[in-house]
Scaffold this active site. Structure first.
Site, short mmCIF file in Angstrom:
data_model
loop_
_atom_site.label_atom_id
_atom_site.label_comp_id
_atom_site.label_asym_id
_atom_site.label_seq_id
_atom_site.Cartn_x
_atom_site.Cartn_y
_atom_site.Cartn_z
CD GLU A 37 13.40 0.53 8.94
OE1 GLU A 37 14.09 1.45 9.44
OE2 GLU A 37 13.76 -0.65 8.92
CD GLU A 46 10.12 12.95 10.97
OE1 GLU A 46 8.99 12.48 11.20
OE2 GLU A 46 11.01 12.36 10.35
CE LYS A 99 -1.83 3.00 2.06
NZ LYS A 99 -1.59 4.42 1.70
CB CYS A 156 13.40 9.13 7.62
SG CYS A 156 14.60 8.22 6.65
P1 NAD Z 1 2.65 8.58 7.35
O1 NAD Z 1 2.91 7.81 8.60
O2 NAD Z 1 1.63 9.64 7.39
O3 NAD Z 1 2.21 7.59 6.18
C1 NAD Z 1 3.00 6.49 5.83
C2 NAD Z 1 2.10 5.41 5.27
O4 NAD Z 1 1.22 4.98 6.28
C3 NAD Z 1 1.24 5.88 4.09
O5 NAD Z 1 1.18 4.87 3.12
C4 NAD Z 1 -0.12 6.10 4.73
O6 NAD Z 1 -1.18 5.94 3.84
C5 NAD Z 1 -0.11 5.00 5.78
N1 NAD Z 1 -1.04 5.23 6.89
C6 NAD Z 1 -1.45 6.40 7.42
N2 NAD Z 1 -2.34 6.19 8.41
C7 NAD Z 1 -2.49 4.85 8.51
C8 NAD Z 1 -3.29 4.00 9.33
N3 NAD Z 1 -4.12 4.48 10.27
N4 NAD Z 1 -3.18 2.66 9.16
C9 NAD Z 1 -2.35 2.14 8.23
N5 NAD Z 1 -1.60 2.90 7.41
C10 NAD Z 1 -1.67 4.23 7.54
O7 NAD Z 1 4.07 9.11 6.87
P2 NAD Z 1 4.42 9.98 5.58
O8 NAD Z 1 3.95 11.36 5.82
O9 NAD Z 1 3.97 9.27 4.35
O10 NAD Z 1 6.01 9.90 5.57
C11 NAD Z 1 6.78 10.70 6.37
C12 NAD Z 1 7.26 9.93 7.58
O11 NAD Z 1 7.96 8.77 7.17
C13 NAD Z 1 8.25 10.74 8.40
O12 NAD Z 1 7.94 10.59 9.76
C14 NAD Z 1 9.59 10.08 8.07
O13 NAD Z 1 10.57 10.23 9.05
C15 NAD Z 1 9.18 8.67 7.90
N6 NAD Z 1 10.20 7.93 7.13
C16 NAD Z 1 11.02 7.07 7.81
C17 NAD Z 1 12.03 6.40 7.12
C18 NAD Z 1 12.95 5.43 7.85
O14 NAD Z 1 13.67 4.70 7.19
N7 NAD Z 1 12.97 5.43 9.17
C19 NAD Z 1 12.19 6.60 5.75
C20 NAD Z 1 11.33 7.47 5.09
C21 NAD Z 1 10.33 8.15 5.79
#
Ligand code: NAD
Length: 501
Positions: A268, A404, A192, A303
């Site tokens: 992650e 963040e 997804k 991230c």
């Molecule tokens: P997000 O958590 O809003 O969304 C990530 C994914 O989770 C999306 O596909 C979203 O649709 C899904 N999601 C959202 N709510 C959900 C729920 N209730 N149930 C299941 N899935 C759900 O994050 P984002 O805004 O897409 O990405 C930014 C974040 O990702 C930042 O916090 C960043 O640090 C993190 N990130 C971490 C790494 C790492 O390797 N640690 C790498 C890249 C990004």
């Protein structure tokens, strides 16, 4: 390899694209069953790019069921390792052959400058696919020492149907960091992708089939997090969920696992990475340039972005002066389809507003914002652009040093000695990455030991290759991408104890 070199050429090519936002299930594109859709918007100009399937529980159920069927009839895990390896290698070749299209999809969908996608993301995607393809026939079990009368085998087997939920900041790369080891280990997968930038992953799913991947092994459902993502995370037939995204959603996924089938959850999540600049560093100018890249690459939507700059008081003023004069030279906002652009828009207007609110809060808390930007004109006025900002006169307890922000915003915090620097660096709920800049080897060893982070860089930032396990301490996650250990995390261990005579 790309043959397009000017903004005009890329724009012409972009106008010909007809991206699919459908789901990809059992080897073909399908609409969401209830025909729900949402708009995918180009953040650089606010224009509609595509309509994307807004999947619900029934769509996710279909995708998981098809993956389960593929798992049960062994159409993927039953292949010889070399056959699976060939598919992943051909997949990497196809990514290369379709570089222009995939790069355009990423740039249009999330605003990343085209040269960054071509120079960073896509080469990393193919490297990841090839690395894990090469690992497939290197996985080994073991035979343990036993008393006579027994032969004991320790075997590593795939898990079953794995769910993957990924973010929008490196859409293809974050997905492939999951997909490649999941598939290499012999599992089936339902992905997804993030709703903000799903189009390149949607194309990638079809390329898996073109590479010879059996239908149903890799299914993709598009949709919103609280709908499609939640349904995947709660699904009783998903045995492991691999997630990259925010810490807030990561915590939710742990509860979903508890509410459903106790699936394994690999997280992650977010970061607030400190970079420590000691007064004995080799070259201040070069270090500042890396500090600028560490926070403004991908408009700070990284991230591990080095968003907390801990600078020794002896070099603080020179550091800030150099930073604020160099950053506007290195990071110029512009049309992401222009190969000269180094700073694209943020992923959406909603995200730009969120980052702006973080900046306003920092100012209200008493820090001084140095804004390093120029106004954009023409069609880009509609884009989600934001000028890079450096906060000075700040302290580590302010929200700009703790939260963040995920945008082009850095905070400088001065310190006087190594103990203070380490205490400041570790004063965070996050622990994804950190760096230290010094020419003193002993000093650097102490920082490597004491910094609470999954990745510590010395005299560099963001460097690495596929042998580097990537993931965080504390609330930055509980898992590692890349490296063989990622592959092994998509397996389970079976002990086969055989009585012999
Ligand atoms: P997000 O958590 O809003 O969304 C990530 C994914 O989770 C999306 O596909 C979203 O649709 C899904 N999601 C959202 N709510 C959900 C729920 N209730 N149930 C299941 N899935 C759900 O994050 P984002 O805004 O897409 O990405 C930014 C974040 O990702 C930042 O916090 C960043 O640090 C993190 N990130 C971490 C790494 C790492 O390797 N640690 C790498 C890249 C990004």
């Amino acid at each position: 390899m790309s043959t397009l070199s000017s903004r005009e050429n890329w724009s012409r090519r972009a106008a010909l694209l007809r991206p699919s936002g459908d789901n990809f299930i059992d080897g073909r594109y399908v609409a969401a069953q209830a025909h729900g859709r949402f708009d995918s918007i180009n953040p650089s100009n606010g224009q509609l790019l595509a309509q994307v399937a807004r999947s619900q529980e029934s769509d996710v159920d279909l995708a998981v069921n098809r993956s389960l069927q593929a798992w049960r009839d062994r159409r993927w895990r039953g292949l010889a390792p070399r056959q699976r390896m060939d598919v992943l290698m051909r997949w990497a070749d196809l990514v290369e052959q379709n570089t222009e299209e995939l790069a355009l999809l990423e740039t249009l969908d999330m605003g990343k400058p085209i040269n960054d996608v071509l120079g960073i993301d896509l080469p990393e995607v193919t490297r990841t696919l090839r690395y894990f393809a090469e690992c497939i026939d290197k996985m080994e079990g073991s035979v343990t020492s036993t008393a006579p009368g027994a032969l004991h085998l320790v075997l590593h087997e795939p898990l079953g149907v794995v769910g993957a939920i990924t973010p929008w900041n490196y859409p293809l790369l974050m997905a492939v960091w999951k997909l490649a080891p999941i598939l290499a280990a012999g599992n089936c997968v339902v992905l997804k992708p993030a709703e903000q930038a799903p189009l390149s992953c949607t194309r990638l799913a079809a390329l898996f089939m073109e590479a010879g991947g059996p239908a149903g092994v890799f299914n993709l459902v598009n949709g919103l997090g609280p709908e499609a993502g939640r349904a995947l995370a709660l699904h009783p037939d998903v045995v492991k969920l691999s997630f990259t995204g925010s810490t807030t959603v990561g915590k939710l996924l742990l509860t979903y696992a508890g509410q459903s089938n106790m699936k394994r959850v690999a997280l992650e999540t977010g970061g607030k990475s400190p970079q420590v600049f000691l007064p004995d560093l080799y070259d201040l100018d070069a270090a500042v340039d890396r500090a600028i890249g560490g926070i403004f690459d991908n408009a700070g939507q990284v991230c591990n972005a080095g968003s907390r700059l801990l600078v020794h008081r002896d070099i603080h003023d020179a550091f800030v002066a150099r930073f604020t004069s160099r950053a506007p030279q290195l990071y110029r906002p512009g049309d992401p389809l222009d190969p000269a652009t180094t700073l694209g828009p943020l992923v959406s207007q909603a995200h730009r507003l969120k980052v702006q609110r973080c900046i306003e809060r920092g100012i209200a808390e008493g820090a001084r914002a140095v804004v390093m930007g120029e106004a954009l004109s023409g069609h880009l006025e509609q884009g989600a652009f934001l000028a890079p900002t450096l906060f000075v006169d700040a302290d580590n307890r302010m929200s700009i040093a703790q939260d963040e922000i995920f945008g082009p915003v850095a905070t400088v915090i001065p310190f006087t000695n190594d103990d203070e620097a380490i205490a400041l660096a570790n004063d965070s709920i996050y622990g994804l990455a950190a760096s230290v800049w010094t020419r003193d080897l002993n000093r650097s060893h102490r920082f490597v030991r004491d910094l609470e982070a999954g990745v510590v860089w010395v005299n560099c930032f963001g460097d690495g290759d596929m042998t580097q396990p990537f993931g965080g301490y504390k609330q930055s996650g509980n898992s590692r991408d890349k490296h063989m250990m990622s592959l092994m995390s998509y397996t389970q261990t079976k002990s086969a104890w055989m009585a012999t005579t």
